[in-house]
Design an enzyme around this catalytic site. Structure first.
Site, PDB file in Angstrom:
ATOM      1  CG  ASP A 185      43.717  33.196  44.608  1.00 24.59           C
ATOM      2  OD1 ASP A 185      44.324  33.979  45.354  1.00 24.59           O
ATOM      3  OD2 ASP A 185      42.536  32.860  44.795  1.00 24.59           O
ATOM      4  CB  CYS A 222      43.757  39.067  40.947  1.00 23.06           C
ATOM      5  SG  CYS A 222      44.627  39.178  39.366  1.00 23.06           S
ATOM      6  CG  ASP A 223      41.511  35.147  42.356  1.00 20.88           C
ATOM      7  OD1 ASP A 223      42.307  35.381  41.438  1.00 20.88           O
ATOM      8  OD2 ASP A 223      40.753  34.177  42.359  1.00 20.88           O
ATOM      9  CE  LYS A 224      39.806  34.371  47.042  1.00 23.21           C
ATOM     10  NZ  LYS A 224      40.556  34.356  45.806  1.00 23.21           N
ATOM     11  CB  CYS A 237      43.678  33.770  34.653  1.00 23.08           C
ATOM     12  SG  CYS A 237      45.231  33.699  35.588  1.00 23.08           S
ATOM     13  CD  GLU A 243      40.887  29.806  44.503  1.00 20.56           C
ATOM     14  OE1 GLU A 243      40.086  30.747  44.436  1.00 20.56           O
ATOM     15  OE2 GLU A 243      41.803  29.633  43.682  1.00 20.56           O
ATOM     16  CB  SER A 282      40.589  27.883  40.985  1.00 22.43           C
ATOM     17  OG  SER A 282      40.704  28.647  39.805  1.00 22.43           O
TER      18      SER A 282
END
Length: 553
Positions: A78, A119-121, A191, A442, A468
């Protein structure tokens, strides 16, 4: 075993021949076949080390007497996709990930699956697949990045984004910017703050789908490999005991995950992902559940972007289970439910101690008596919107300002950088929802620009897109219905007065109902932004943010 249909009988001779072409022996074929779905790539910093994690998982599977078979999974970074058209593909990738894992597991009749990502998705996509398949499954996070050091202070990717605005107003030189660029993201891993990736990794642990410590142990630590090896051994025990994903991801587990999310002040994206995972598990998890629990769940941590601590600090403080230990004092945790450790939550909590009270506060001394996320409703968001309360300045919890309206993220960033947005205004970014974006981008670049320009306590942002987890300030997202569906946000005009009242859970446009109805009567939807490919199909099938932006059947 499920895999027997591929391995046993004279009619499966060609199947065994194909498996032996992989170098597998008869002994290996007699054992359970465990899929290892790994999202390693050279593109994603949170995933660049996952080959090593996968090798540790496979070692654990072999030690426990089963046969690992690894396959790849896509993943979008992202951070790299932020602020341009690439971000339109991030949320839609969640469905592709779930579908692709289902295809690989079902086509090859694997007995179980270990899911590896950071990460994320990718995390919710994998958990959606686990719920849909309902076979023995464990999720193994790759772990968070360590924060960087910049002139005596800790920094992370949030600071890199906000530096753009600070440079724009002359606070930093090009030499300063270059120096920060070199140190902001110093290691592999997701992150360093409590952004979407690490929020979802922590919630996977709260759900019981990863081992204790899995959500917080930093990526560079050797502990990460030991946890991966342990996970590989545990998946074989889950097969032996017949414990499938839905025996762990129960309604009680989702409520506990929501409570942990609220106590930690996690990313607003969890209001998309937890309902989507729950839906695959056959469980209804409406926004009302988040609002109900938010009113009785205290905020116990302030991690970046809301505060000065990072995931490494949370890990040192005792991690996710230390947060759960505090919440259990208020009866907010269901201690009798099962986890992938084949022990109950209560059994795992027994020996947990909060090791750093500066990181995890007690329920008697919280940052706030209510949770870090809030659901707002009103004339601008009849079906709801979300705000990360823990990252909102206290004197911004009630805010009223004139609308400055943009139909694309890029237009808003350009206006901010050129000084067109004034103090006291509400930046409205629309047609960025699941359908309208498409893909619900985002908005970290606009919010980071606001912060970098020193406007965090002077300007609010409202969007039918999302944020985000690194966003801070009065940023209200997921406005539903979205503009592309004819929600009220579609007819907001420059100069309209907007009132945001977080304590009262209200988001209103202060014009009469009759005016809104008349504007909507004259409104017509814009032409689709994408006319072919996956995003076009996605925009036709995706539902509202208030239902998790899942695809319609």
């Amino acid at each position: 075993m499920r895999s027997d249909v591929v391995k046993l009988g004279i009619e499966r001779l060609p199947h065994r021949a194909l498996l032996k072409s992989l170098g597998l022996t008869d002994d290996e074929l007699r054992r359970p076949l465990v899929g290892v779905a790994c999202a390693w790539s050279e593109l994603v910093p949170g995933h660049t080390h996952l080959r090593m994690v996968a090798e540790a998982v496979k070692a654990g599977i072999r030690l426990a007497g089963a046969t690992p078979l690894e396959f790849g999974v896509i993943g979008v970074c992202d951070g790299l996709a932020m602020g341009h058209e690439g971000m339109k593909y991030s949320l839609p990738s969640r469905e592709l990930i779930a579908d692709s894992i289902e295809v690989m597991v079902e086509a090859h009749r694997l007995d179980a699956v270990v899911l590896i990502a950071s990460c994320d998705k990718i995390v919710p996509g994998m958990l959606m697949a686990a719920a849909r398949l309902d076979i023995p499954a464990i999720y193994v996070p790759g772990g968070p990045m360590l924060p960087g050091r910049f002139r005596g202070s800790y920094v992370d990717v949030k600071d890199a984004f906000e530096t753009v605005g600070a440079y724009g107003r002359g606070e930093l030189s090009i030499e300063d910017v270059k120096e920060l660029e070199e140190v902001a993201c110093p290691t592999c891993g997701s992150c360093a703050g409590l952004f979407t990736a690490n929020t979802m990794n922590c919630l996977a642990e709260a759900l019981g789908m990863t081992v204790v410590g899995g959500g917080t142990a930093p990526a560079p630590y050797s502990e990460r490999l030991r946890l991966a090896k342990k996970s590989g051994m545990l998946i074989v025990k889950l097969i032996e005991k017949g414990v499938t994903a839905l025996k762990i991801m129960t309604e009680e587990a989702f409520r506990d995950a929501v409570a942990v999310d609220l106590a930690m002040g996690g990313s607003t994206n969890t209001l998309l992902h937890l309902p989507a995972i729950a839906r695959e598990a056959g469980i209804d998890l409406p926004l009302d559940v988040f609002d109900e629990l938010s009113r009785k769940t205290p905020t116990l941590t302030k991690l970046s972007p809301a505060g000065k601590h990072y995931l490494v600090d949370l890990h040192e403080a005792g991690g996710v289970y230390a947060v759960m230990k505090e919440l259990s004092k208020l009866g907010l945790i269901h201690e009798d439910r099962l986890t992938v450790e084949l022990r109950t939550v209560g059994e795992l909590l027994r020996d947990v101690v909060v090791r750093r009270r500066d990181v995890i506060r007690s329920v008697e001394n919280p940052y706030s008596r209510e949770g870090g996320l809030a659901i707002l409703k009103g004339s601008l968001a009849p079906k709801g919107a979300v705000v990360k309360v823990s990252a909102v300045p206290e004197d911004m919890l009630v805010f009223e300002g004139r609308a400055k309206v943009f139909d694309r993220e890029e237009e808003a960033v350009k206006a901010l950088m050129s000084g067109e947005v004034r103090e006291g205004e509400v930046v409205v970014i629309r047609y960025e929802g699941p359908k309208g974006g498409p893909g619900m981008r985002e908005m970290l670049l606009p919010t980071a620009t606001i912060a970098g320009l020193g406007l965090t306590e002077k300007v609010a942002l409202v969007t039918d897109g999302r944020f985000s987890g690194a966003t801070r300030g009065l940023a209200v997202g997921h406005v539903s219905p979205e503009a592309a569906e004819g929600g009220p946000i579609a007819v907001v005009e420059d100069g309209d007065l907007i009132r945001i009242d977080v304590p009262r859970r209200r988001l209103d446009i202060l014009v009469s109902e009759e005016v809104i109805k008349e504007r909507l009567r004259k409104w017509s939807p814009p032409p689709p932004k994408v006319r072919r490919g996956y995003l076009r199909r996605y925009s036709r099938l995706v539902t509202s943010a208030c239902t998790g932006a899942v695809l319609s059947e």
